[in-house]
Design a protein around this motif. Structure first.
Motif, PDB file in Angstrom:
ATOM      1  N   ALA A 145       0.857  -1.188   0.000  1.00  0.00           N
ATOM      2  CA  ALA A 145       0.000   0.000   0.000  1.00  0.00           C
ATOM      3  C   ALA A 145       0.892   1.237   0.000  1.00  0.00           C
ATOM      4  O   ALA A 145       1.834   1.332   0.787  1.00  0.00           O
ATOM      5  N   ALA A 148       1.423   2.967   3.249  1.00  0.00           N
ATOM      6  CA  ALA A 148       2.314   2.397   4.263  1.00  0.00           C
ATOM      7  C   ALA A 148       3.485   3.340   4.528  1.00  0.00           C
ATOM      8  O   ALA A 148       4.014   3.380   5.635  1.00  0.00           O
ATOM      9  N   CYS A 149       3.899   4.087   3.511  1.00  0.00           N
ATOM     10  CA  CYS A 149       4.996   5.040   3.690  1.00  0.00           C
ATOM     11  C   CYS A 149       4.566   6.492   3.489  1.00  0.00           C
ATOM     12  O   CYS A 149       5.160   7.395   4.052  1.00  0.00           O
ATOM     13  N   GLY A 153       1.886  10.826   9.294  1.00  0.00           N
ATOM     14  CA  GLY A 153       2.266  10.031  10.456  1.00  0.00           C
ATOM     15  C   GLY A 153       3.401   9.062  10.162  1.00  0.00           C
ATOM     16  O   GLY A 153       3.930   8.434  11.063  1.00  0.00           O
ATOM     17  N   ARG A 154       3.782   8.918   8.898  1.00  0.00           N
ATOM     18  CA  ARG A 154       4.929   8.054   8.579  1.00  0.00           C
ATOM     19  C   ARG A 154       6.208   8.848   8.794  1.00  0.00           C
ATOM     20  O   ARG A 154       6.180  10.045   9.074  1.00  0.00           O
ATOM     21  N   LEU A 155       7.357   8.202   8.581  1.00  0.00           N
ATOM     22  CA  LEU A 155       8.639   8.870   8.796  1.00  0.00           C
ATOM     23  C   LEU A 155       8.703  10.186   8.010  1.00  0.00           C
ATOM     24  O   LEU A 155       8.255  10.259   6.873  1.00  0.00           O
ATOM     25  N   TYR A 158       9.918  10.405   4.388  1.00  0.00           N
ATOM     26  CA  TYR A 158       9.105   9.998   3.240  1.00  0.00           C
ATOM     27  C   TYR A 158       8.219  11.154   2.790  1.00  0.00           C
ATOM     28  O   TYR A 158       7.578  11.790   3.620  1.00  0.00           O
ATOM     29  N   ALA A 224      -3.369   2.915  14.130  1.00  0.00           N
ATOM     30  CA  ALA A 224      -2.529   1.821  13.639  1.00  0.00           C
ATOM     31  C   ALA A 224      -1.295   2.359  12.915  1.00  0.00           C
ATOM     32  O   ALA A 224      -0.268   1.697  12.823  1.00  0.00           O
ATOM     33  N   ALA A 225      -1.443   3.582  12.379  1.00  0.00           N
ATOM     34  CA  ALA A 225      -0.308   4.158  11.665  1.00  0.00           C
ATOM     35  C   ALA A 225       0.846   4.401  12.629  1.00  0.00           C
ATOM     36  O   ALA A 225       2.013   4.309  12.258  1.00  0.00           O
ATOM     37  N   GLY A 226       0.491   4.678  13.876  1.00  0.00           N
ATOM     38  CA  GLY A 226       1.503   4.781  14.916  1.00  0.00           C
ATOM     39  C   GLY A 226       2.587   5.789  14.617  1.00  0.00           C
ATOM     40  O   GLY A 226       3.770   5.490  14.730  1.00  0.00           O
ATOM     41  N   GLY A 227       2.215   6.985  14.213  1.00  0.00           N
ATOM     42  CA  GLY A 227       3.214   7.987  13.860  1.00  0.00           C
ATOM     43  C   GLY A 227       4.085   8.354  15.050  1.00  0.00           C
ATOM     44  O   GLY A 227       3.732   8.089  16.201  1.00  0.00           O
ATOM     45  N   ARG A 228       5.217   8.953  14.733  1.00  0.00           N
ATOM     46  CA  ARG A 228       6.120   9.331  15.812  1.00  0.00           C
ATOM     47  C   ARG A 228       5.932  10.798  16.179  1.00  0.00           C
ATOM     48  O   ARG A 228       6.835  11.441  16.663  1.00  0.00           O
TER      49      ARG A 228
ATOM     50  N   ALA B 246       5.650   1.445  16.802  1.00  0.00           N
ATOM     51  CA  ALA B 246       5.249   2.665  16.084  1.00  0.00           C
ATOM     52  C   ALA B 246       6.213   2.936  14.938  1.00  0.00           C
ATOM     53  O   ALA B 246       5.800   3.295  13.829  1.00  0.00           O
ATOM     54  N   ALA B 249       5.547   0.723  11.905  1.00  0.00           N
ATOM     55  CA  ALA B 249       4.467   1.218  11.045  1.00  0.00           C
ATOM     56  C   ALA B 249       4.908   2.470  10.284  1.00  0.00           C
ATOM     57  O   ALA B 249       4.664   2.594   9.082  1.00  0.00           O
ATOM     58  N   ALA B 250       5.596   3.375  10.977  1.00  0.00           N
ATOM     59  CA  ALA B 250       5.970   4.658  10.356  1.00  0.00           C
ATOM     60  C   ALA B 250       6.979   4.458   9.233  1.00  0.00           C
ATOM     61  O   ALA B 250       6.995   5.198   8.258  1.00  0.00           O
ATOM     62  N   ALA B 251       7.825   3.452   9.365  1.00  0.00           N
ATOM     63  CA  ALA B 251       8.858   3.225   8.353  1.00  0.00           C
ATOM     64  C   ALA B 251       8.304   2.483   7.141  1.00  0.00           C
ATOM     65  O   ALA B 251       9.014   2.258   6.168  1.00  0.00           O
ATOM     66  N   GLY B 252       7.025   2.061   7.213  1.00  0.00           N
ATOM     67  CA  GLY B 252       6.398   1.426   6.064  1.00  0.00           C
ATOM     68  C   GLY B 252       6.490  -0.093   6.050  1.00  0.00           C
ATOM     69  O   GLY B 252       6.025  -0.731   5.110  1.00  0.00           O
ATOM     70  N   GLY B 255       3.523  -2.213   5.202  1.00  0.00           N
ATOM     71  CA  GLY B 255       3.002  -2.304   3.839  1.00  0.00           C
ATOM     72  C   GLY B 255       3.064  -3.729   3.308  1.00  0.00           C
ATOM     73  O   GLY B 255       2.300  -4.109   2.428  1.00  0.00           O
ATOM     74  N   GLY B 263      -1.825  -3.168  14.151  1.00  0.00           N
ATOM     75  CA  GLY B 263      -2.603  -2.790  12.968  1.00  0.00           C
ATOM     76  C   GLY B 263      -2.016  -3.322  11.674  1.00  0.00           C
ATOM     77  O   GLY B 263      -2.596  -3.151  10.614  1.00  0.00           O
TER      78      GLY B 263
END
Lengths: 229, 331
Positions: A145, A148-149, A153-155, A158, A224-228, B246, B249-252, B255, B263
């Motif tokens: 997906a 996913a990146c 909320g992702r790194l 990205y 679920a995305a669990g951002g930092r 966390a 998930a954040a690093a992808g 996916g 999750g």
């Protein structure tokens, strides 16, 4: 340039300024300001001509909207252009003289910029087949997906895809498919993924992200995305 | 003497002695057909030993007859040349030997078929270039893991073999014969280990770039230990390191990879729910350890060239180390 010269014969002043200076509000900053290292002047003279500003969208649909990308991503991209590891006929030229301090300041500026989004939200596109690829990928061909990146909320390293012009996204994905943008580590991650996409998937997922308003990005409130942060 | 060797049964010990006597000691090991630790492999080894001994006897017989024909005295040469000897050694002996082998072989096949009856079923799907392993439970639910099978000692296990892409072949030489895994077709294999231990398996049909690095382990342990393991494996991941989860998930990573209880539910790559408790990373490429995960994250495309996981060299050293520690904690 050829096309511009052909148009030049019957241009009025507004149309001329739009073509020649893009979003730059003050089309001709004084040279002294540039020499003094005034970043506002530098942006007006250079970046704003193509990219988005507080008052305008990018000059072309092949130019990405930078407002709201993370400073970390923008800084890395500018350094890569300057250092010649990320290819672009436009960007390598205009970044060649930038020093780290200027790159950091420009990245910070665009990260905080709330520029207008050109595309009006389009519910139909958001429900289209592109959404499936964005949120669930295509397990049949090992395509993860995109969210996913690339969701909020992702790194921070990205880039976010929401509200980027579809033409820009398609051009980048096709560039990866042709073996381009492989000079950077992050680029090589995408080389492998882009190679698994069909032309139809590229069109539809680009249309989805273009229609996705930045504020409504999936993942922004997704635990679920669990951002930092 | 290693713990595994101490656990060898009398039968396997005799076999090891036999193997040593036939300068084949170097062939013994976790991935050797000479180990004969499974019922199927033991039968194949018996058949092989019989045929080797028979072959040697026949070669010696032929040599003796040849010597007699060349250098024997008159009576011996006449005996070798007689019609009766030609009929006996040239016709009746081969008929008898081959018929006996055929009957013996049918017996082995029948025994193998009887092994296939089992209440424990595991579905193994070969994918370029790893193994998806699904345990089916009696209540209809299932548990997915990867690149490792655990089986109870002394009990036959029925494997259902699938392929997700091209032809692969499932082979654990120490336990059973090889069985092809063919797209669109389900093959079966009975796997039984008579001796507790860790055995190594390998894809035995060339399946593309990273074929040589498509291995797995079979851990055979006593029933009680196996049941305890299955209970743990069935459970969701215990997250001791929420910051690591966390970051995952954040690093992808989510996916492609699932971690049950979080999750992350994608099923593209191997399920990582209890990956810290497994033996290997990357289908037998590296040993599971914190530094192993770091190494894999940083350079898996050079460790296992062409594998389907996108490279993640762009991750910072700090993030790689934190992800590795998190993965190692998933036991």
């Amino acid at each position: 340039v050829d096309a511009f010269l052909q148009l030049l014969t019957n241009l009025d002043e507004t149309a001329y300024n739009r073509l020649a200076h893009g979003n730059a509000r003050d089309p001709d900053p004084p040279g002294t300001a540039l020499l003094a290292g005034d970043l506002g002047a530098l942006r007006a003279a250079s970046c704003d001509r193509c990219h988005d500003s507080a008052g305008g969208s990018p000059a072309s649909r092949f130019v990405p909207r930078l407002g709201g990308q993370s400073a970390e991503y923008l800084e890395a991209a500018l350094r890569q252009y300057r250092d010649g590891v990320r290819e672009s006929g436009f960007m390598e030229t205009v970044t060649v003289n930038l020093v780290d301090r200027e790159i950091a300041a420009l990245a910070g500026h665009y990260a905080g910029l709330d520029s207008p989004v050109a595309v009006v939200p389009d519910a139909e596109r958001l429900r289209g087949t592109g959404r499936q690829l964005a949120v669930a990928g295509n397990p049949e061909r090992d395509v993860p997906a995109c969210d996913a990146c690339h969701a909020a909320g992702r790194l921070a390293a990205y880039p976010r895809l929401a509200s980027l012009a579809a033409e820009y996204q398609v051009a980048q994905l096709e560039l990866w498919q042709r073996g381009g943008r492989a000079g950077t580590a992050a680029g090589r991650t995408m080389s492998l993924i882009a190679a698994r996409l069909s032309p139809a998937e590229i069109e539809s997922v680009a249309a989805y992200y273009e229609a996705l308003p930045p504020a409504r990005e999936r993942g922004a409130s997704d635990s679920a995305a669990g951002g930092r942060g | 003497m290693s713990p595994r060797r101490q656990l060898l049964s009398g039968r396997a010990k005799r076999r090891s002695a036999l193997a040593a006597a036939m300068p084949l000691a170097g062939c013994d090991g976790p991935q050797s057909a000479f180990t004969g630790a499974g019922a199927d492999a033991a039968r194949a080894l018996d058949l092989w030993s019989i045929m080797l001994a028979g072959g040697i006897a026949i070669v010696l017989l032929v040599l003796v007859v040849t010597l007699l024909a060349l250098a024997g005295r008159g009576r011996a040469r006449r005996a070798v040349a007689s019609e009766r000897t030609v009929l006996l050694a040239g016709l009746w002996l081969p008929v008898a030997v081959l018929s006996a082998l055929l009957v013996y072989g049918f017996g082995l096949l029948e025994q193998a078929a009887a092994d296939g009856e089992s209440d424990l079923e595991i579905e193994v799907t070969a994918e370029q270039w790893w193994w998806r392993v699904v345990y089916r439970h009696e209540d209809g639910s299932s548990t997915e893991t990867a690149n490792e099978l655990r089986i109870p000692v002394g009990r036959s296990v029925r494997l259902e073999l699938h392929s997700a892409d091209v032809i692969h072949s499932f082979w654990v030489p120490a336990l059973a014969g090889k069985r092809d895994m063919i797209p669109g077709r389900v093959n079966e294999l009975a796997l039984a280990a008579g001796v507790p231990g860790t055995y190594r398996g390998q894809c035995a049909e060339y399946c593309g770039g990273a074929h040589a690095l498509m291995s797995f382990y079979v851990v055979a342990e006593p029933t009680a230990a196996f049941n305890a393991w299955l209970e743990r494996e069935r459970a969701d991941a215990r997250i001791d390191d929420p910051a690591g989860a966390a970051l995952f998930a954040a690093a992808g990573c989510g996916g492609c990879h699932a971690i049950r209880g979080t999750g992350n539910r994608a099923g593209i790559g191997p399920d990582l729910t209890h990956v810290g408790g497994r033996l290997s990373i990357g289908a037998g490429t590296l040993r599971v350890s914190g530094s192993g995960f770091v190494e894999w994250l940083r350079s898996h495309q050079s460790l296992k060239p062409g594998n389907r996981m996108p490279p993640f060299e762009a991750l910072s050293d700090e993030d790689s180390a934190r992800l590795a520690a998190f993965l190692e904690s998933l036991r």
